[in-house]
Design a protein around this motif. Sequence first.
Motif, PDB file in Angstrom:
ATOM      1  N   PHE A 221       0.573  -1.361   0.000  1.00  0.00           N
ATOM      2  CA  PHE A 221      -0.213   0.516  -0.003  1.00  0.00           C
ATOM      3  C   PHE A 221       0.351   1.683  -0.498  1.00  0.00           C
ATOM      4  O   PHE A 221       0.463   1.757  -0.019  1.00  0.00           O
ATOM      5  CB  PHE A 221      -0.853   0.283   1.110  1.00  0.00           C
ATOM      6  CG  PHE A 221      -1.532   1.460   1.141  1.00  0.00           C
ATOM      7  CD1 PHE A 221      -2.889   1.371   0.848  1.00  0.00           C
ATOM      8  CD2 PHE A 221      -1.670   2.063   2.433  1.00  0.00           C
ATOM      9  CE1 PHE A 221      -3.808   2.607   0.572  1.00  0.00           C
ATOM     10  CE2 PHE A 221      -1.971   3.594   2.027  1.00  0.00           C
ATOM     11  CZ  PHE A 221      -3.192   3.085   1.156  1.00  0.00           C
ATOM     12  N   GLU A 222       1.593   1.265   0.345  1.00  0.00           N
ATOM     13  CA  GLU A 222       2.957   2.419   0.901  1.00  0.00           C
ATOM     14  C   GLU A 222       3.999   2.646  -0.553  1.00  0.00           C
ATOM     15  O   GLU A 222       3.047   3.770  -0.852  1.00  0.00           O
ATOM     16  CB  GLU A 222       3.916   2.095   1.694  1.00  0.00           C
ATOM     17  CG  GLU A 222       3.121   1.904   3.423  1.00  0.00           C
ATOM     18  CD  GLU A 222       2.725   2.961   3.440  1.00  0.00           C
ATOM     19  OE1 GLU A 222       2.938   4.166   3.519  1.00  0.00           O
ATOM     20  OE2 GLU A 222       1.646   3.936   4.571  1.00  0.00           O
ATOM     21  N   GLN A 223       3.495   1.425  -1.194  1.00  0.00           N
ATOM     22  CA  GLN A 223       4.575   1.892  -2.465  1.00  0.00           C
ATOM     23  C   GLN A 223       3.332   2.065  -3.427  1.00  0.00           C
ATOM     24  O   GLN A 223       4.231   3.395  -4.028  1.00  0.00           O
ATOM     25  CB  GLN A 223       4.775   0.695  -3.365  1.00  0.00           C
ATOM     26  CG  GLN A 223       6.048   0.346  -2.676  1.00  0.00           C
ATOM     27  CD  GLN A 223       5.923  -1.518  -2.989  1.00  0.00           C
ATOM     28  OE1 GLN A 223       7.112  -1.439  -4.005  1.00  0.00           O
ATOM     29  NE2 GLN A 223       6.558  -2.920  -2.057  1.00  0.00           N
ATOM     30  N   PHE A 224       2.355   1.948  -3.223  1.00  0.00           N
ATOM     31  CA  PHE A 224       1.133   2.151  -4.285  1.00  0.00           C
ATOM     32  C   PHE A 224       1.027   3.658  -4.119  1.00  0.00           C
ATOM     33  O   PHE A 224       0.996   4.584  -4.647  1.00  0.00           O
ATOM     34  CB  PHE A 224      -0.373   1.568  -3.564  1.00  0.00           C
ATOM     35  CG  PHE A 224      -1.353   2.265  -4.736  1.00  0.00           C
ATOM     36  CD1 PHE A 224      -1.559   2.389  -6.076  1.00  0.00           C
ATOM     37  CD2 PHE A 224      -2.244   2.723  -2.893  1.00  0.00           C
ATOM     38  CE1 PHE A 224      -2.877   3.370  -6.123  1.00  0.00           C
ATOM     39  CE2 PHE A 224      -3.072   3.619  -4.115  1.00  0.00           C
ATOM     40  CZ  PHE A 224      -3.448   3.583  -4.685  1.00  0.00           C
ATOM     41  N   TYR A 225       0.510   3.852  -2.482  1.00  0.00           N
ATOM     42  CA  TYR A 225       0.750   5.342  -2.367  1.00  0.00           C
ATOM     43  C   TYR A 225       1.406   6.214  -3.076  1.00  0.00           C
ATOM     44  O   TYR A 225       1.547   6.894  -3.482  1.00  0.00           O
ATOM     45  CB  TYR A 225       0.519   5.802  -0.326  1.00  0.00           C
ATOM     46  CG  TYR A 225      -0.558   7.693  -0.657  1.00  0.00           C
ATOM     47  CD1 TYR A 225      -0.912   8.185  -0.985  1.00  0.00           C
ATOM     48  CD2 TYR A 225       0.578   8.122  -0.176  1.00  0.00           C
ATOM     49  CE1 TYR A 225      -2.256   8.684  -0.264  1.00  0.00           C
ATOM     50  CE2 TYR A 225       0.169   9.471   0.532  1.00  0.00           C
ATOM     51  CZ  TYR A 225      -0.977  10.203   0.266  1.00  0.00           C
ATOM     52  OH  TYR A 225      -1.377  11.012   0.711  1.00  0.00           O
ATOM     53  N   HIS A 226       2.869   6.201  -2.637  1.00  0.00           N
ATOM     54  CA  HIS A 226       3.777   7.068  -2.974  1.00  0.00           C
ATOM     55  C   HIS A 226       4.225   7.125  -4.738  1.00  0.00           C
ATOM     56  O   HIS A 226       4.774   7.807  -5.026  1.00  0.00           O
ATOM     57  CB  HIS A 226       5.624   6.447  -2.431  1.00  0.00           C
ATOM     58  CG  HIS A 226       5.262   6.606  -1.140  1.00  0.00           C
ATOM     59  ND1 HIS A 226       5.394   7.476  -0.221  1.00  0.00           N
ATOM     60  CD2 HIS A 226       5.105   5.827  -0.132  1.00  0.00           C
ATOM     61  CE1 HIS A 226       5.291   7.707   0.716  1.00  0.00           C
ATOM     62  NE2 HIS A 226       5.303   6.203   0.668  1.00  0.00           N
ATOM     63  N   GLN A 227       3.401   6.453  -5.365  1.00  0.00           N
ATOM     64  CA  GLN A 227       2.956   6.641  -6.968  1.00  0.00           C
ATOM     65  C   GLN A 227       2.207   7.511  -7.070  1.00  0.00           C
ATOM     66  O   GLN A 227       2.395   7.253  -8.002  1.00  0.00           O
ATOM     67  CB  GLN A 227       3.112   5.099  -7.628  1.00  0.00           C
ATOM     68  CG  GLN A 227       4.251   4.388  -7.273  1.00  0.00           C
ATOM     69  CD  GLN A 227       4.452   2.917  -7.851  1.00  0.00           C
ATOM     70  OE1 GLN A 227       3.580   2.740  -9.152  1.00  0.00           O
ATOM     71  NE2 GLN A 227       4.922   1.697  -7.601  1.00  0.00           N
ATOM     72  N   LEU A 228       1.606   7.655  -6.758  1.00  0.00           N
ATOM     73  CA  LEU A 228       0.196   8.612  -6.359  1.00  0.00           C
ATOM     74  C   LEU A 228       0.294  10.631  -7.298  1.00  0.00           C
ATOM     75  O   LEU A 228       1.233  10.780  -6.770  1.00  0.00           O
ATOM     76  CB  LEU A 228      -0.814   9.040  -5.814  1.00  0.00           C
ATOM     77  CG  LEU A 228      -1.800   6.931  -5.252  1.00  0.00           C
ATOM     78  CD1 LEU A 228      -2.750   7.353  -4.753  1.00  0.00           C
ATOM     79  CD2 LEU A 228      -2.342   6.797  -6.711  1.00  0.00           C
ATOM     80  N   THR A 229       0.137  10.659  -8.341  1.00  0.00           N
ATOM     81  CA  THR A 229       0.269  12.227  -8.340  1.00  0.00           C
ATOM     82  C   THR A 229      -0.848  12.822  -7.014  1.00  0.00           C
ATOM     83  O   THR A 229      -1.313  12.275  -6.431  1.00  0.00           O
ATOM     84  CB  THR A 229      -0.756  12.553  -9.717  1.00  0.00           C
ATOM     85  OG1 THR A 229      -1.993  12.019  -9.207  1.00  0.00           O
ATOM     86  CG2 THR A 229      -0.344  11.531 -10.588  1.00  0.00           C
ATOM     87  N   PRO A 230      -0.520  14.077  -7.354  1.00  0.00           N
ATOM     88  CA  PRO A 230      -0.719  15.167  -6.043  1.00  0.00           C
ATOM     89  C   PRO A 230      -2.331  14.940  -6.262  1.00  0.00           C
ATOM     90  O   PRO A 230      -3.200  14.894  -5.018  1.00  0.00           O
ATOM     91  CB  PRO A 230      -0.069  16.349  -6.136  1.00  0.00           C
ATOM     92  CG  PRO A 230       0.687  15.961  -7.077  1.00  0.00           C
ATOM     93  CD  PRO A 230       0.732  15.069  -7.748  1.00  0.00           C
ATOM     94  N   GLU A 231      -3.389  15.173  -8.029  1.00  0.00           N
ATOM     95  CA  GLU A 231      -4.534  15.068  -7.401  1.00  0.00           C
ATOM     96  C   GLU A 231      -4.991  13.813  -7.118  1.00  0.00           C
ATOM     97  O   GLU A 231      -6.137  13.613  -6.401  1.00  0.00           O
ATOM     98  CB  GLU A 231      -5.037  15.299  -9.147  1.00  0.00           C
ATOM     99  CG  GLU A 231      -5.945  15.803  -9.357  1.00  0.00           C
ATOM    100  CD  GLU A 231      -6.405  15.313 -11.012  1.00  0.00           C
ATOM    101  OE1 GLU A 231      -7.502  15.683 -11.319  1.00  0.00           O
ATOM    102  OE2 GLU A 231      -5.656  14.967 -11.708  1.00  0.00           O
TER     103      GLU A 231
END
Length: 345
Positions: A221-231
Amino acid sequence: MVFSLEQRIVIVEGYVRSGSIKETQEAFADRYSGTKPPAKRCIQSLVRKWHQTGSVGNMKKSRPPSVLTPEVVRDIQQRIASGPRKSTRRLSQQVGVSRTTCRRVLRSLNLKPYRLTCVHDLKEPDKAKRVNYCKWLLTVITDGHVNPLLYFMTDEAWFHLSGHVNTQCTRYWSAESPHLTHETPLHDQKIGVWCAVSGTRIVGPIFFESAVNTAVYLDIFEQFYHQLTPEEKTCCFFQQDGATCHTSHDALARVHELFTEERTVSNGLWPPRSPDLSTCAFYLWGKLKQKVYASNPHTLDELKENITNTIRSITVEELRAVSANMLRRAQRCIDANGDHFQHLL
């Protein structure tokens, strides 16, 4: 070995004249040089057949009569109505007509053979939960509360490195047996894949090698979250199923911390046993497993590379179509009162 009709006659005549298996074989070898003489059992079988039938030719197999009468048609219609899964072979045995006749009658009754589709098992309480989720999804999208292009649906799946050998299709041609064996591991090598699919992109693949527990899931989940854009971090909705590792206290606390409860679709809202509503299940995993094995990967690294390249090749247009399909499936689920709806698509 299959002998021609002429050769069979020569074999029987030779044995009748000499009464000797060996002399019959020698006479056959002299006449048909280069052809292997018949074995003892073959000669005895041909002679016995000649005594019983007066012929050494192949007898035509007897078939059930194919006489069509109104009674036969009515009998077939009644039997197939009481047992729609009955095969034409079984129907032929019960009615006493050929399979061809059975098929002809079934076609005249406008009946067609349809292949069964395997679907997930649904419990009765699941149906109301499926309708509740689908109504919520369509409502919040219609109201503009949720952007379907920023709705991430997540899941994980195992991809096995094929190590199974079909012995019926594996042959080694040789004059003598080479006594070859094929070694396979006791446990087939596999790799876990986690992905998040939205209407604009796929975050992943994120690979894992051990069973997913809370610690492994939080790392994913942490890996996923860090790949998200600010939007995406600000506006996207996050869906996960009700697996224990997803809904443990620590896992849900972290998910709610980053997405808030309002933007989390999980246990309570997401219905159990509903892969037909998840883009990962009804679209992504099937597409990947169809593509990644085409080049016959031999190592886990090759398998990972194939998975990554296939995901990277998926276009935004295709993902938008999948997102639209997700909404169409939700409506069909409501139309079916939460039951299976594949036949409505």
